[in-house]
Scaffold this active site. Sequence first.
Site, PDB file in Angstrom:
ATOM      1  N   GLY A  80       0.816  -1.220   0.000  1.00 47.35           N
ATOM      2  CA  GLY A  80       0.000   0.000   0.000  1.00 47.35           C
ATOM      3  C   GLY A  80       0.845   1.262   0.000  1.00 47.35           C
ATOM      4  N   ARG A 144       1.106  -5.786  -5.088  1.00 47.34           N
ATOM      5  CA  ARG A 144       1.096  -6.704  -3.947  1.00 47.34           C
ATOM      6  C   ARG A 144       1.426  -8.145  -4.339  1.00 47.34           C
ATOM      7  NH1 ARG A 144      -0.597  -4.597   0.747  1.00 47.34           N
ATOM      8  NH2 ARG A 144      -1.990  -2.800   0.745  1.00 47.34           N
ATOM      9  N   ASP A 175       5.300  -8.031   5.310  1.00 46.18           N
ATOM     10  CA  ASP A 175       5.304  -9.130   4.336  1.00 46.18           C
ATOM     11  C   ASP A 175       6.357  -8.904   3.241  1.00 46.18           C
ATOM     12  OD1 ASP A 175       3.331 -10.716   5.479  1.00 46.18           O
ATOM     13  OD2 ASP A 175       1.700  -9.664   4.456  1.00 46.18           O
ATOM     14  N   LYS A 201       8.201   0.502   5.477  1.00 47.65           N
ATOM     15  CA  LYS A 201       7.086   1.344   5.030  1.00 47.65           C
ATOM     16  C   LYS A 201       5.764   0.778   5.508  1.00 47.65           C
ATOM     17  CE  LYS A 201       4.507  -0.128   2.470  1.00 47.65           C
ATOM     18  NZ  LYS A 201       3.570  -0.829   1.573  1.00 47.65           N
ATOM     19  N   THR A 202       4.853   1.553   5.928  1.00 48.77           N
ATOM     20  CA  THR A 202       3.417   1.275   6.053  1.00 48.77           C
ATOM     21  C   THR A 202       2.763   2.316   6.937  1.00 48.77           C
ATOM     22  OG1 THR A 202       1.651  -0.208   6.721  1.00 48.77           O
ATOM     23  CG2 THR A 202       3.696  -0.513   7.917  1.00 48.77           C
TER      24      THR A 202
END
Length: 550
Positions: A80, A144, A175, A201-202
């Site tokens: 994302g 993804r 992941d 990242k997230t």
Amino acid sequence: MKKISSLQEARAAYKPKLPAVFHEGPALQIREGQPTASVADQEQIKALFPNIYGLPSVTFEPGKKPAYTPLNVAVILSGGQAPGGHNVIAGLFDGLKACHPNSKLYGFLGGPSGLTDNDYIELNAEYINLYRNTGGFDIIGSGRTKLEKTEQYEATLKNCKALGIQALVVIGGDDSNTNAAVLAEYYKQHNADLTVIGVPKTIDGDLKNDMIEASFGFDTATKVYSELIGNIQRDANSAKKYWHIIKLMGRSASHITLECALRTQPNYTIISEEVAAKKQTLQEIAKDFTQTVVTRAENGENFGVVLIPEGLIEFIPEMKTLITELNDLMAKHEDIINSIREMEAKREYISEKLQDHTAKLYRSMPKNIAEQLIMERDPHGNVQVSLIETDKLLVHLVKERLAKLKAEGRYNGKFKTHTHFFGYEGRCSFPSNFDADYTYLLGYTASLLSINKCTGYMSSVRNLCAPAEEWITGGVPMTRMMNIERRHGKDKPVIRKALVDLKGKPFQTFVSNREKWAKETDYIYSGPIQYFGPSEVCDMKTITLQLEHK
Ligand code: FBP
């Protein structure tokens, strides 16, 4: 002087702050720490990653600039969007060029699939300059695709070799970084001179540990959501006639919801991790929520603001069981289920195959939720929680309870609602100064980890509560963050996701205030992110980071 006519132009001129160690460019020496071990399941992780297990953490310190040779590096964005991704790439590019002007940076397009399909571009200064300090991942796109098959690993190696790539930088969440560690081990086992570096990242904020203080994007996204929540709170407090139920992104952990609650002080907030710890049922949650509505109505306040984490559904034990059973069922009978046209017939077919108590729960769900629970899973096998309308489900249950109380003469208020979902609104915003600085430095650090062949390391920038000049940069072995978890019926090595710590200061601060916030209307209107102005406003850190690290 050229007249600046947009924020984009003004932000293009922003120079991310670098810590003292990089003020004169990449002159440095590396200090190695002690050998490391994984957070759990040491023997299993060691056996799965024999070549990259146990490495020491490294820190960059001032030193003499070594004689670097040119390096070819490739980068992918995975998962994302999160504000600051473009600056990671800008920092990586600048770091590589500062080490040697003939170094090259390639971008594989559309995430991991670009790497397997050999879809790439070479990134040059002119192109990168268009994206400095901007939000989004459109510079090279993201995706993804899960890398899990040997043919995929082989394809990545073949494509990198063909381009003469010596290091691959993977910008992703838990992941994707697990994938990066798998690739690092695979390349080592095949004696390929190909270093793999991860970048945390997230927006969800759940890729953090003692060496990774925050994942990038969390700062900006929570500031954007808090601005929106504040605007709604002010509307609610002006009109005094609506309850606003706001679902906030965060696929699993509730860090975003907790940070937004601390920043805005809404009337009712659900934290998934607490629900799981207390083993609350859906009806118990609805009961708590109803109580807040009733109490406020008794005080003449038929309005309020509620925050719900997106991932809630999977933390309610009975719903988790239902989802697990549905996952198995979908895997076995997906074609038949999809061939049934009528939703009620579909529901009946499914319910007959579930255990009695889960069937009862599934039958009791409103039609839209029953439908959403059987929608397609993402490539990692996760339920797409962003598509499940938990907010509407809770409103439905609270309305049922209030109707009953009204009939019994125990409630005489009004419960007019609006539901909202804030997620995508915050993922591509212009990065805050914090995220612009942090991401640029993560990228710059990744270039140095690449040059120093630190394969299997994640770029790490610490001491984030201090001014950027004092930030500490280096790398942490990814195996250090790993444990074994059960995924799709199999034991898998994965980077451990950080859930909200119920003993931690952010949650405890929330607990000590929530009763007051429920009764009183004590909203904070945090306003938009400030990019220009005094440092105490523009460089403000998240409350979570301050409570965890100050
Ligand atoms: P990452 O963990 O990949 O950064 O993505 C987080 C997230 O924004 C979650 O908050 C949300 O549930 C999910 O992505 C939505 O995914 P998609 O972009 O595929 O709709």
